[in-house]
Design an enzyme around this catalytic site. Structure first.
Site, short mmCIF file in Angstrom:
data_model
loop_
_atom_site.label_atom_id
_atom_site.label_comp_id
_atom_site.label_asym_id
_atom_site.label_seq_id
_atom_site.Cartn_x
_atom_site.Cartn_y
_atom_site.Cartn_z
N SER A 118 0.86 -1.26 -0.09
CA SER A 118 0.24 0.14 -0.32
C SER A 118 0.87 1.23 -0.06
CB SER A 118 -0.83 0.07 1.26
OG SER A 118 -0.12 -0.13 2.48
N HIS A 139 -2.44 -2.99 -5.82
CA HIS A 139 -2.85 -2.79 -4.47
C HIS A 139 -4.50 -2.92 -4.45
CE1 HIS A 139 -3.42 0.45 -1.47
NE2 HIS A 139 -3.74 -0.48 -0.68
N GLU A 151 -5.81 -0.27 -7.36
CA GLU A 151 -4.61 0.71 -7.60
C GLU A 151 -3.39 0.07 -8.37
OE1 GLU A 151 -3.04 4.58 -5.12
OE2 GLU A 151 -3.15 2.76 -4.25
N ASN A 189 -3.06 6.20 -0.59
CA ASN A 189 -2.60 6.44 0.75
C ASN A 189 -1.82 7.95 1.11
OD1 ASN A 189 -3.45 4.33 2.45
ND2 ASN A 189 -1.98 2.95 1.62
#
Length: 295
Positions: A118, A139, A151, A189
């Site tokens: 991540s 991800h 992702e 993130n």
């Protein structure tokens, strides 16, 4: 590409294995721990039972999904015929570098090596191999069987055809792929963690309480879950680790983890996984109870 290997039988690994198997891919689920593999199969069965109860799949699909999964404790045996390997081990750079060096030795020469990281640099992970052009980030979001986003992160050397293949494969899983480039935190993130960190700082500075902060974001911003509850769900240790990656990668003080978050992780208050974070979690109860430390 019908043979998939998934490394790591934890929450993300078993979810990724579940989704591939449900879409008729043969999946080798690999973990060094046999009990972890057994537990993962139990979780997958429970999640399939839930889908059956909701009417989203039938018993035949459930049975076929479970039959599509084979477990291995040997990485070499589990990946030797795979066209795609998805690493979903603990978010630890040294462990991931070790796994990818081993994959480079044992996976077929034409296999794509993906990581579910991540936040850790795809380029750095790819550098542990002699095939950086075949390394990519994939991800998935938690819980994997429910969340639609994947992702997809291009490392510096990732080949365009590899990206195209992973985008197409994600769509076959009925996911929505979003391609991004390899910078700290990627997109998900890089945006989410500073928000969570700011919520923790607001609590730390006494601006508002746990429920108030989460309620403002749920009702005011239409978030399905407040940032403090979400942090508990993700794991406060994971949040801290990602913020440290952002802080180290950019060298910008705006990414510095809140001291309250650091203290909570140091003390072992990690959220749902430890039974207490910003909220207190009791097995069998769905009530959201603020931790007595914040009342």
């Amino acid at each position: 590409m019908q043979q998939i290997a998934v490394i790591g039988a934890g929450t993300m690994g078993n979810g990724i294995a579940h989704v591939f198997a449900q879409h008729n891919y043969k999946v080798n689920l690999i973990d060094v721990s046999a009990p972890a593999l057994e537990k993962a199969l139990g979780v997958i069965q429970k999640n399939l039972d839930r889908q059956v109860a909701k009417g989203s799949i039938n018993e035949t699909v459930k049975t076929e999904t479970l039959q599509n999964i084979t477990t291995y404790t040997s990485l070499a045996d589990g990946v030797k015929h795979a066209g795609l390997i998805v690493e979903a081990a603990t978010e630890n750079i040294n462990l991931k570098l070790k796994i990818f060096a081993e994959l480079d030795q044992h996976a077929p020469a034409d296999a794509i090596l993906a990581t579910n990281t991540s936040s850790i640099s795809i380029t750095r992970i790819a550098a542990a191999t002699k095939r950086p052009e075949k390394v990519i980030g994939m991800h998935f979001m938690n819980p994997v069987p429910v969340m639609k986003l994947v992702e997809i992160i291009n490392g510096y050397a990732t080949d365009a055809e590899v990206t195209k293949t992973i985008v197409s494969l994600s769509e076959k899983l009925e996911k929505v792929p979003c391609v991004v480039n390899d910078y700290p935190g990627f997109i998900a993130n890089r945006i989410l963690m500073p928000m969570i960190n700011e919520a923790i700082c607001s609590l730390y500075e006494g601006v508002a309480g746990v429920q108030e902060i989460d309620t403002v974001m749920k009702l005011g911003m239409a978030h399905p879950m407040g940032p403090l509850q979400l942090a508990d769900f993700i794991g406060l240790d994971v949040c801290l680790s990602i913020l440290q990656v952002l802080h180290d990668g950019f060298g910008n003080p705006k990414y510095a983890p809140c001291p309250l978050l650091v203290n909570m992780v140091t003390a072992g208050y990690l959220g749902v996984k430890s039974g207490e974070g910003f909220y207190k979690y009791t097995a069998g109860s769905k009530d959201l109870v603020v931790s007595s430390r914040f009342k």
